[in-house]
Enzyme design. Structure first.
Site, PDB file in Angstrom:
ATOM      1  N   ILE A 132      98.190  -9.312  70.499  1.00 59.40           N
ATOM      2  CA  ILE A 132      96.977  -8.317  70.838  1.00 59.40           C
ATOM      3  C   ILE A 132      97.663  -6.892  70.172  1.00 59.40           C
ATOM      4  CG2 ILE A 132      95.259  -7.362  72.300  1.00 59.40           C
ATOM      5  CD1 ILE A 132      95.168 -10.695  72.000  1.00 59.40           C
ATOM      6  N   SER A 177      97.998   4.375  68.922  1.00 64.79           N
ATOM      7  CA  SER A 177      97.232   5.450  68.457  1.00 64.79           C
ATOM      8  C   SER A 177      96.245   6.012  69.356  1.00 64.79           C
ATOM      9  CB  SER A 177      96.748   5.202  66.922  1.00 64.79           C
ATOM     10  OG  SER A 177      97.512   4.608  66.236  1.00 64.79           O
ATOM     11  N   HIS A 213      88.580   1.578  67.847  1.00 64.31           N
ATOM     12  CA  HIS A 213      88.157   1.313  66.820  1.00 64.31           C
ATOM     13  C   HIS A 213      86.698   0.834  66.725  1.00 64.31           C
ATOM     14  CE1 HIS A 213      92.017   2.007  64.809  1.00 64.31           C
ATOM     15  NE2 HIS A 213      92.578   1.269  65.716  1.00 64.31           N
ATOM     16  N   CYS A 238     102.987  24.159  81.433  1.00 63.58           N
ATOM     17  CA  CYS A 238     102.364  24.090  80.109  1.00 63.58           C
ATOM     18  C   CYS A 238     100.771  23.256  80.372  1.00 63.58           C
ATOM     19  CB  CYS A 238     103.145  23.045  79.346  1.00 63.58           C
ATOM     20  SG  CYS A 238     104.938  23.940  79.037  1.00 63.58           S
ATOM     21  N   SER A 261      96.417  -3.960  67.037  1.00 71.93           N
ATOM     22  CA  SER A 261      95.297  -3.169  66.846  1.00 71.93           C
ATOM     23  C   SER A 261      94.278  -4.308  66.105  1.00 71.93           C
ATOM     24  CB  SER A 261      95.621  -2.291  65.727  1.00 71.93           C
ATOM     25  OG  SER A 261      94.404  -1.627  65.567  1.00 71.93           O
ATOM     26  N   ARG A 278     103.972  -2.998  68.026  1.00 70.86           N
ATOM     27  CA  ARG A 278     102.900  -3.739  67.869  1.00 70.86           C
ATOM     28  C   ARG A 278     103.386  -5.184  68.000  1.00 70.86           C
ATOM     29  NH1 ARG A 278     103.253  -0.510  63.524  1.00 70.86           N
ATOM     30  NH2 ARG A 278     101.590   0.755  62.939  1.00 70.86           N
ATOM     31  N   ILE A 316      92.998   4.650  69.682  1.00 69.77           N
ATOM     32  CA  ILE A 316      91.729   4.597  68.911  1.00 69.77           C
ATOM     33  C   ILE A 316      90.726   3.549  69.260  1.00 69.77           C
ATOM     34  CG2 ILE A 316      90.794   4.519  66.747  1.00 69.77           C
ATOM     35  CD1 ILE A 316      92.507   7.044  67.023  1.00 69.77           C
TER      36      ILE A 316
END
Lengths: 422, 475
Positions: free
Chosen positions: B335, B45, B49, B401, B337, B311, B47
């Site tokens: 390891i 993702s 966190h 693009c 998320s 994951r 992210i």
């Protein structure tokens, strides 16, 4: 910053025709900006014949067709810059481009004609599940690899989508010794030209499977090893009990073309959600004064002849705009109904002094024995009989502009299908 | 003789390599793939966190909070895309409020700052596209977004500049304990090393079990499928939008990427095949439909690509970090998320432990800073002008693009641990990441790879191994 009367963005068939027409209308200060190292655009890789039947009454290959228009540009001494990619067009008509030779340059233009063409819808756009492996190409990418670069993308091929480039590539890959196992089409009809189905598939016994789609892609060692296809129901959802696996190393996608309108977007040009091109009037002018659009960037055409025709008109109108400014006062909106998916132009200048106005359109479904009618405030003013209309073929209706002048305040022009069978 | 052999060139392996390169050690990173960041690190993702999700006291909680605090400075030092955009955990039902409160309290216990609970209307005032059904949300100010593969590449390049050797496309076939340490058999050679750091992601259990038959942990590959939306949808949300977490993870999110796309996903499904990153019909539907609960105006027609990542979920439910029962063999496993966020902090700790074990001394010529490839697309016109003046190839657009120039593509190939295939160029420059998905630039990038690496077109791959693009010349 330099100053030019007309900047044409793109040196493909639309750009070449627009430049020529603007010149012939008396304009001399024109420059074409082309990102590739040669003029001609996508025609350069379309080495099959069948181009120019309408324009030149003979069958030309893509490069031959392009060469004729290039010659017109050379003959007139119209300036063009190659390897020059336009990265921005502003609403106040400043064109920014970059090239190896010139670095970054800005041109302030009186009129801009956008002729940037279209691109292919990629795999992601249609959500095909499966391996993300090598061996999956849009048909045009494969065409470039084969026709320009001289490399074979694969040996055993399945093609999803029966758009023209996919059909052409089925034949091309077969010529080059590949085995094209099937062309799979989601819809119950083809989005390509009928002549291409006959000449590219039927003549080579390549099966065309309507109402089927690819539901899975399998890979071995990072390269496609097979695809799974299945029939779809009337809601276009796959029926998994019909799934069958076809061994292949290549999947070509010919699943639609999308006008490439990033630049129009930067200039705040209003775009149509139906065509994905600009909303234009009958002079091919967008809602941003002095910015014109024509060719496949405006709406995807079936034949390059119509691109040239439309672009010729746009070039002429751009030249007139440079000379006279904006003369539009009142517009009559157009629309498509009852199976007519869109009409370009989306509006017509009521005060227009061009004698004839071409309305171009596509239908949403295949119909036989149908009447293509133009209604002016509900009254039928034009009627054209068609033995068949299909989504793959563009329809054109030419109107006498005098008719448009009869439209009352708040009235509209409607193009519609009457009668006919699916 | 190597001092340290790191197995796995994902964000964990590369960050440890970089932190270890501070010391005077002979370090090698090996990976079975043709590039770094080829496993979980390229398909997650992205992210950063904040750190409220993990149970207090776990490795996940500790390293998440530490890593999150390091990221802003690290992103500047190593020049990779990172932005603190903040996140909401959306609650669609009054009955979910206690769970929001729990998350808030857990976050505070974990040491996360900037947490608060907002009412539905307050959330919509900030993010107008959030569903009307949202009644409340946890707001995490310190949550961020990061480009996970570019972070990994940045670590790898900086490690290489500081002397770390990378052996890619070089699978570990066996590890034998010998007197001086370990004898590691690779695809094309055998290496001797004093220590091994196992950062092999979903294969970490298999690598560990080459030296020990203890069932210390087992790694389950948990697949997550994603959709990526066109940049024109970039305005849908600026904050990362989570839903209340489930037993399988943090659920489906909608977030901007550091490059301005919108990412939607992931699903969570345990899969038996640890190489299975195929997308599925059901998975994509599920990701999209679940995300639509958060943002009802998401439109399928704006999807430009889909992908799936695995994951590395450890059955022990926490990160496994440290020297194992086999002396000098370190595991950095499970390891998942918030692994990306935790990696910088894990790397510092593991590097320190290994360096101490080897009685290493610090280098005096460590280069801490890295400058990334110039990004033409994000520059002002005057910066572009200057860039093209340094090298005209920056004036030649290859990817229309994303406005990626030939100069950037050449850079991506020539840099340390440079790109060797199409996807490698793509991750480093964004050529092919745009809405046409490499339709136009594939042949051009192939030509540039050929020229720069002295390869034939038929040798160019999408991502190493058998992923060749063309099969031969035309007749």
């Amino acid at each position: 910053m330099t100053y030019r009367n007309i900047v044409i963005v793109g040196g493909g068939p639309a750009g070449l025709a627009a430049a020529t027409a603007a010149y012939d209308a008396g304009e001399r200060d024109i420059v074409i900006l082309e990102r590739e190292e040669m003029l001609g655009g996508i025609l350069n890789q379309c080495i099959h014949n069948g181009f120019g039947l309408h324009t030149f009454k003979e069958e030309l290959t893509g490069p031959e067709y392009a060469a004729r228009f290039e010659q017109l540009v050379y003959d007139r001494g119209i300036e063009y810059r190659l390897g020059s990619t336009v990265i921005n067009v502003s609403a106040d008509k400043v064109v920014t481009y970059v090239s190896e030779k010139e670095g970054l340059q800005k041109i302030s233009a009186k009129a801009i004609v956008l002729t940037c063409g279209c691109r292919e819808r990629p795999r992601g756009g249609i959500n095909i599940a499966g391996a993300r492996a090598a061996g999956i190409f849009s048909a045009g990418t494969a065409q470039k690899l084969v026709n320009i670069d001289g490399y074979m993308p694969g040996k055993e091929v399945v093609i999803l989508g029966s758009g023209d480039i996919g059909l052409i590539m089925a034949r091309r890959m077969t010529f080059e010794g590949a085995k094209v196992k099937a062309v799979v089409e989601l819809m119950p009809y083809s989005s390509g030209l009928n002549r291409n189905i006959v000449q590219c598939l039927n003549d080579f016994n390549i099966p065309l499977m309507f109402s089927h789609t690819v539901v899975d892609i399998k890979a071995t060692d990072g390269r496609v090893s097979s695809v799974v296809i299945a029939a779809v129901d009337e809601r276009l959802q796959p029926v998994m009990s019909t799934a069958q696996e076809i061994t292949c190393d290549t999947l070509l996608l010919s699943v639609g073309l999308l006008p490439e309108n990033e630049l129009a977007g930067y200039a705040n040009v209003q775009l149509s959600p139906v065509t994905n091109g600009a909303v234009v009037d009958d002079q091919m002018m967008t809602d941003v004064e002095g910015i014109f659009e024509c060719g496949n960037v405006l709406h995807v055409h079936d034949l390059v002849d119509y691109v040239s025709e439309e672009a010729t008109h746009a070039g002429k109108c751009a030249a007139a705009y440079v000379k006279n400014g904006n003369t539009a006062t009142e517009y009559v909106p157009t629309c498509g109904t009852n199976g007519v998916r869109y009409v370009v132009p989306q509006k017509i200048r009521k005060d227009d002094n061009y004698e004839q106005i071409s309305l171009r359109m596509r239908v949403a479904n295949a119909f036989r024995n149908v009447e293509l009618a133009v209604l002016l405030d509900g009254e039928k003013i034009v009627s054209r009989r068609r033995p068949i209309v299909t989504p793959g073929e563009m329809e054109t209706v030419v109107l006498n502009s005098e008719l448009v002048k009869r439209v009352k305040q708040g009235g509209k022009l409607e193009v519609t299908l009457l009668g006919g069978t699916k | 003789m190597n001092d340290v052999l790191i197995i796995g060139a994902g964000v964990v392996g590369c960050s440890i390599a970089r932190e270890l390169s501070v010391w005077n050690l002979r370090i090698t990173v090996v990976d079975k793939e043709n590039d770094v960041a080829m496993g979980t690190s390229k398909a997650n993702s992205g992210i950063a966190h904040a750190g409220f999700d993990a149970h207090t006291g776990t490795n996940k909680a500790i390293y998440n909070v530490l890593g999150a605090k390091m990221l802003p400075e690290l992103a500047r030092e190593l020049d990779f895309p990172y932005r603190q955009n903040g996140a909401f955990v959306l609650c669609f039902d009054e009955s979910g409020r206690p769970k929001l409160q729990e998350l808030l309290e857990q976050g505070i216990r974990n040491g996360v700052q900037g947490l608060s609970i907002l009412e539905g209307d307050q959330v919509r005032a900030i993010e107008p596209n959030v569903s009307d059904k949202v009644v409340a949300a946890l707001y995490a100010e310190t949550s961020g977004i990061v480009s996970p593969y570019e972070m990994t590449i940045a670590y790898a390049e900086n490690a290489a500049v500081n002397g770390v050797e990378f052996l890619l496309d070089n699978e570990v076939r066996g590890i034998k304990r010998v007197e001086s340490g370990f004898e590691v058999t690779l695809k094309d050679r055998t290496l001797l090393t004093k220590t091994v750091i196992n950062c092999a992601g979903v294969y970490a259990d298999a690598i560990y079990n080459m030296v020990s038959d203890k069932p210390l942990f087992e790694i389950v590959a948990r697949k997550g499928e994603y959709c990526l939306l066109d940049k024109k949808c970039g305005g849908l949300t600026d904050k990362t939008l989570f839903q209340l977490p489930t037993a399988m993870g943090k659920g489906v999110l909608v977030a901007p990427t550091t490059h301005g796309n919108i990412i939607v996903g992931p699903t969570a499904e345990d899969v038996p095949d640890k190489d299975d990153v195929d997308t599925t019909f059901d998975g994509l539907n599920k990701a999209f439909n679940t995300a639509s609960v958060s943002v009802p105006s998401l439109a399928r027609r704006n999807i430009i690509t889909q992908f799936a990542g695995l994951r590395a979920h450890a059955d022990v439910n926490d990160f496994v970090i440290g020297e194992s029962d086999v002396p000098c063999f370190y595991n950095v496993a499970g390891i998942e998320s918030p692994g990306l966020t935790s990696a910088p902090a894990i790397a510092v700790d593991v590097a320190k432990a290994v360096a101490e074990k080897l009685h290493a001394v610090k280098k005096d010529n460590f280069v801490a800073k890295r400058k990334g490839i110039p990004c033409f697309a994000k520059m002002s016109d005057s910066e572009r002008q200057q860039l093209i003046a340094t090298n005209p190839l920056y004036g030649r657009i290859v990817c229309r693009c994303e406005n990626v120039t030939e100069g950037e593509i050449v850079d991506s190939i020539r840099r340390p641990v440079g790109a060797r295939d199409l996807d490698g160029v793509k991750r480093r420059t964004r050529a092919g990441m745009g809405r046409c998905q490499m339709g136009f630039c594939t042949p051009r990038v192939m030509e540039i790879l050929c020229r720069e690496l002295g390869m034939e077109m038929t040798e160019i791959t999408k991502c190493g191994k058998g992923s060749h693009i063309v099969v031969g010349r035309t007749e």
